[in-house]
Design a protein around this motif. Sequence first.
Motif, short mmCIF file in Angstrom:
data_model
loop_
_atom_site.label_atom_id
_atom_site.label_comp_id
_atom_site.label_asym_id
_atom_site.label_seq_id
_atom_site.Cartn_x
_atom_site.Cartn_y
_atom_site.Cartn_z
N LEU A 1 0.83 -1.20 0.00
CA LEU A 1 0.00 0.00 0.00
C LEU A 1 0.87 1.25 0.00
N LEU A 2 1.88 1.26 0.84
CA LEU A 2 2.77 2.42 0.92
C LEU A 2 3.62 2.59 -0.34
N ALA A 3 3.99 1.48 -0.98
CA ALA A 3 4.74 1.57 -2.23
C ALA A 3 3.88 2.18 -3.33
N PHE A 4 2.62 1.74 -3.43
CA PHE A 4 1.70 2.32 -4.41
C PHE A 4 1.49 3.80 -4.12
N GLU A 5 1.32 4.14 -2.86
CA GLU A 5 1.12 5.53 -2.45
C GLU A 5 2.32 6.39 -2.85
N ALA A 6 3.51 5.88 -2.64
CA ALA A 6 4.72 6.63 -3.00
C ALA A 6 4.79 6.86 -4.51
N GLN A 7 4.41 5.85 -5.30
CA GLN A 7 4.41 6.00 -6.75
C GLN A 7 3.42 7.06 -7.19
N LEU A 8 2.20 7.03 -6.63
CA LEU A 8 1.20 8.03 -7.00
C LEU A 8 1.63 9.43 -6.58
N SER A 9 2.19 9.54 -5.40
CA SER A 9 2.65 10.84 -4.91
C SER A 9 3.74 11.40 -5.82
N ALA A 10 4.71 10.57 -6.17
CA ALA A 10 5.78 11.02 -7.05
C ALA A 10 5.25 11.40 -8.43
N GLY A 11 4.32 10.61 -8.93
CA GLY A 11 3.72 10.90 -10.23
C GLY A 11 2.93 12.19 -10.23
N SER A 12 2.18 12.45 -9.17
CA SER A 12 1.39 13.69 -9.11
C SER A 12 2.30 14.90 -8.98
N GLN A 13 3.41 14.76 -8.23
CA GLN A 13 4.35 15.86 -8.10
C GLN A 13 5.09 16.11 -9.41
N ALA A 14 5.47 15.06 -10.08
CA ALA A 14 6.18 15.19 -11.35
C ALA A 14 5.30 15.86 -12.40
N GLN A 15 4.01 15.57 -12.36
CA GLN A 15 3.07 16.16 -13.32
C GLN A 15 2.45 17.44 -12.80
N ASN A 16 2.89 17.90 -11.65
CA ASN A 16 2.36 19.11 -11.02
C ASN A 16 0.83 19.03 -10.87
N ARG A 17 0.36 17.88 -10.41
CA ARG A 17 -1.08 17.68 -10.22
C ARG A 17 -1.37 17.49 -8.74
N PRO A 18 -2.30 18.28 -8.20
CA PRO A 18 -2.67 18.08 -6.79
C PRO A 18 -3.45 16.79 -6.62
N ARG A 19 -3.44 16.25 -5.43
CA ARG A 19 -4.23 15.06 -5.13
C ARG A 19 -5.35 15.45 -4.19
N GLY A 20 -6.54 14.98 -4.51
CA GLY A 20 -7.71 15.33 -3.72
C GLY A 20 -7.81 14.54 -2.43
N PRO A 21 -8.69 14.99 -1.54
CA PRO A 21 -8.91 14.31 -0.26
C PRO A 21 -9.39 12.88 -0.46
N LEU A 22 -9.10 12.04 0.52
CA LEU A 22 -9.47 10.63 0.46
C LEU A 22 -10.15 10.21 1.75
N ALA A 23 -11.35 9.66 1.64
CA ALA A 23 -12.07 9.07 2.78
C ALA A 23 -12.05 7.56 2.61
N ILE A 24 -11.59 6.86 3.64
CA ILE A 24 -11.54 5.40 3.61
C ILE A 24 -12.59 4.88 4.58
N VAL A 25 -13.50 4.05 4.07
CA VAL A 25 -14.52 3.43 4.91
C VAL A 25 -14.09 1.99 5.15
N THR A 26 -13.93 1.64 6.42
CA THR A 26 -13.40 0.32 6.74
C THR A 26 -14.06 -0.22 8.01
N ASP A 27 -13.87 -1.49 8.24
CA ASP A 27 -14.35 -2.08 9.49
C ASP A 27 -13.16 -2.21 10.44
N ARG A 28 -13.40 -2.71 11.60
CA ARG A 28 -12.34 -2.79 12.61
C ARG A 28 -11.19 -3.71 12.20
N LYS A 29 -11.47 -4.73 11.36
CA LYS A 29 -10.42 -5.67 10.93
C LYS A 29 -9.34 -4.99 10.08
N ARG A 30 -9.76 -4.03 9.27
CA ARG A 30 -8.82 -3.35 8.39
C ARG A 30 -8.51 -1.93 8.86
#
Length: 133
Positions: free
Chosen positions: A61-90
Amino acid sequence: MPIHLEVFHPDRIAVAVARGDISLEDYRKFLMEIVAAGILHYRKMIDVTSATSSAVGRDELLAFEAQLSAGSQAQNRPRGPLAIVTDRKRGELAATFKEMSSKDRPVEVFRTIREARQWLLAQPVRQPPAKVS
Protein backbone atom coordinates in the motif's frame (compact mmCIF):
# COMPACT_ATOMS: atom_id res chain seq x y z
CA MET A 1 -13.37 -6.30 -11.12
CA PRO A 2 -13.19 -6.55 -7.32
CA ILE A 3 -12.84 -2.74 -7.06
CA HIS A 4 -15.64 -0.87 -8.78
CA LEU A 5 -15.14 2.85 -9.47
CA GLU A 6 -17.90 5.39 -10.10
CA VAL A 7 -16.92 8.92 -11.07
CA PHE A 8 -19.23 11.90 -10.66
CA HIS A 9 -17.57 14.58 -12.79
CA PRO A 10 -19.90 17.53 -12.02
CA ASP A 11 -19.16 17.13 -8.29
CA ARG A 12 -15.55 16.01 -8.80
CA ILE A 13 -16.06 12.97 -6.60
CA ALA A 14 -14.98 9.38 -7.20
CA VAL A 15 -16.42 6.49 -5.17
CA ALA A 16 -14.82 3.05 -5.14
CA VAL A 17 -16.19 -0.12 -3.58
CA ALA A 18 -13.97 -3.15 -2.98
CA ARG A 19 -15.62 -6.58 -2.75
CA GLY A 20 -14.17 -10.01 -2.16
CA ASP A 21 -10.51 -10.89 -2.47
CA ILE A 22 -8.34 -8.02 -3.69
CA SER A 23 -5.06 -8.91 -5.36
CA LEU A 24 -2.08 -6.63 -5.93
CA GLU A 25 -2.98 -6.61 -9.62
CA ASP A 26 -6.58 -5.57 -8.83
CA TYR A 27 -5.31 -2.68 -6.74
CA ARG A 28 -2.76 -1.66 -9.37
CA LYS A 29 -5.47 -1.64 -12.07
CA PHE A 30 -7.72 0.44 -9.84
CA LEU A 31 -4.98 3.03 -9.30
CA MET A 32 -4.16 3.12 -13.01
CA GLU A 33 -7.86 3.66 -13.74
CA ILE A 34 -7.80 6.75 -11.50
CA VAL A 35 -4.65 8.06 -13.19
CA ALA A 36 -5.95 7.34 -16.71
CA ALA A 37 -9.24 9.10 -15.94
CA GLY A 38 -7.31 12.19 -14.85
CA ILE A 39 -9.09 12.39 -11.49
CA LEU A 40 -6.20 12.50 -9.00
CA HIS A 41 -7.44 15.94 -7.91
CA TYR A 42 -11.02 14.72 -7.27
CA ARG A 43 -12.36 14.02 -3.78
CA LYS A 44 -12.32 10.22 -3.38
CA MET A 45 -13.99 7.65 -1.15
CA ILE A 46 -13.06 3.98 -1.03
CA ASP A 47 -15.27 1.51 0.83
CA VAL A 48 -13.41 -1.67 1.80
CA THR A 49 -16.00 -3.03 4.24
CA SER A 50 -17.06 -5.76 1.74
CA ALA A 51 -13.53 -6.89 0.95
CA THR A 52 -13.05 -10.33 2.52
CA SER A 53 -9.30 -10.49 2.27
CA SER A 54 -6.51 -8.74 0.50
CA ALA A 55 -3.02 -9.44 -0.74
CA VAL A 56 -2.40 -5.73 -0.30
CA GLY A 57 -0.53 -5.19 2.94
CA ARG A 58 1.16 -2.23 4.55
CA ASP A 59 4.33 -2.36 2.44
CA GLU A 60 2.48 -2.75 -0.86
CA LEU A 61 0.00 0.00 0.00
CA LEU A 62 2.77 2.42 0.92
CA ALA A 63 4.74 1.57 -2.23
CA PHE A 64 1.70 2.32 -4.41
CA GLU A 65 1.12 5.53 -2.45
CA ALA A 66 4.72 6.63 -3.00
CA GLN A 67 4.41 6.00 -6.75
CA LEU A 68 1.20 8.03 -7.00
CA SER A 69 2.65 10.84 -4.91
CA ALA A 70 5.78 11.02 -7.05
CA GLY A 71 3.72 10.90 -10.23
CA SER A 72 1.39 13.69 -9.11
CA GLN A 73 4.35 15.86 -8.10
CA ALA A 74 6.18 15.19 -11.35
CA GLN A 75 3.07 16.16 -13.32
CA ASN A 76 2.36 19.11 -11.02
CA ARG A 77 -1.08 17.68 -10.22
CA PRO A 78 -2.67 18.08 -6.79
CA ARG A 79 -4.23 15.06 -5.13
CA GLY A 80 -7.71 15.33 -3.72
CA PRO A 81 -8.91 14.31 -0.26
CA LEU A 82 -9.47 10.63 0.46
CA ALA A 83 -12.07 9.07 2.78
CA ILE A 84 -11.54 5.40 3.61
CA VAL A 85 -14.52 3.43 4.91
CA THR A 86 -13.40 0.32 6.74
CA ASP A 87 -14.35 -2.08 9.49
CA ARG A 88 -12.34 -2.79 12.61
CA LYS A 89 -10.42 -5.67 10.93
CA ARG A 90 -8.82 -3.35 8.39
CA GLY A 91 -8.82 -0.20 10.51
CA GLU A 92 -5.19 -0.52 11.51
CA LEU A 93 -3.98 -0.67 7.90
CA ALA A 94 -6.20 2.28 6.97
CA ALA A 95 -4.88 4.30 9.92
CA THR A 96 -1.29 3.52 8.90
CA PHE A 97 -2.08 4.58 5.34
CA LYS A 98 -3.60 7.82 6.63
CA GLU A 99 -0.56 8.58 8.73
CA MET A 100 1.88 7.93 5.91
CA SER A 101 -0.03 9.56 3.04
CA SER A 102 -1.71 12.67 4.41
CA LYS A 103 1.27 15.00 3.93
CA ASP A 104 0.02 16.38 0.61
CA ARG A 105 -3.73 15.90 1.03
CA PRO A 106 -6.35 15.21 3.70
CA VAL A 107 -7.00 11.53 4.44
CA GLU A 108 -9.51 10.27 7.03
CA VAL A 109 -10.78 6.85 8.09
CA PHE A 110 -14.47 6.21 8.82
CA ARG A 111 -16.72 3.36 9.92
CA THR A 112 -19.75 4.46 7.87
CA ILE A 113 -20.30 5.73 4.35
CA ARG A 114 -22.53 8.49 5.73
CA GLU A 115 -19.76 9.93 7.91
CA ALA A 116 -17.22 9.63 5.09
CA ARG A 117 -19.53 11.35 2.61
CA GLN A 118 -20.26 14.25 4.98
CA TRP A 119 -16.55 14.80 5.59
CA LEU A 120 -15.69 14.47 1.90
CA LEU A 121 -18.31 16.99 0.81
CA ALA A 122 -16.92 19.49 3.33
CA GLN A 123 -13.46 19.26 1.71
CA PRO A 124 -12.56 21.86 -0.93
CA VAL A 125 -12.47 20.78 -4.55
CA ARG A 126 -8.89 20.85 -5.78
CA GLN A 127 -8.24 22.26 -9.21
CA PRO A 128 -5.87 20.67 -11.70
CA PRO A 129 -3.18 22.99 -13.08
CA ALA A 130 -4.19 25.10 -16.03
CA LYS A 131 -3.21 23.65 -19.38
CA VAL A 132 -0.73 25.68 -21.36
CA SER A 133 -1.52 25.98 -25.05
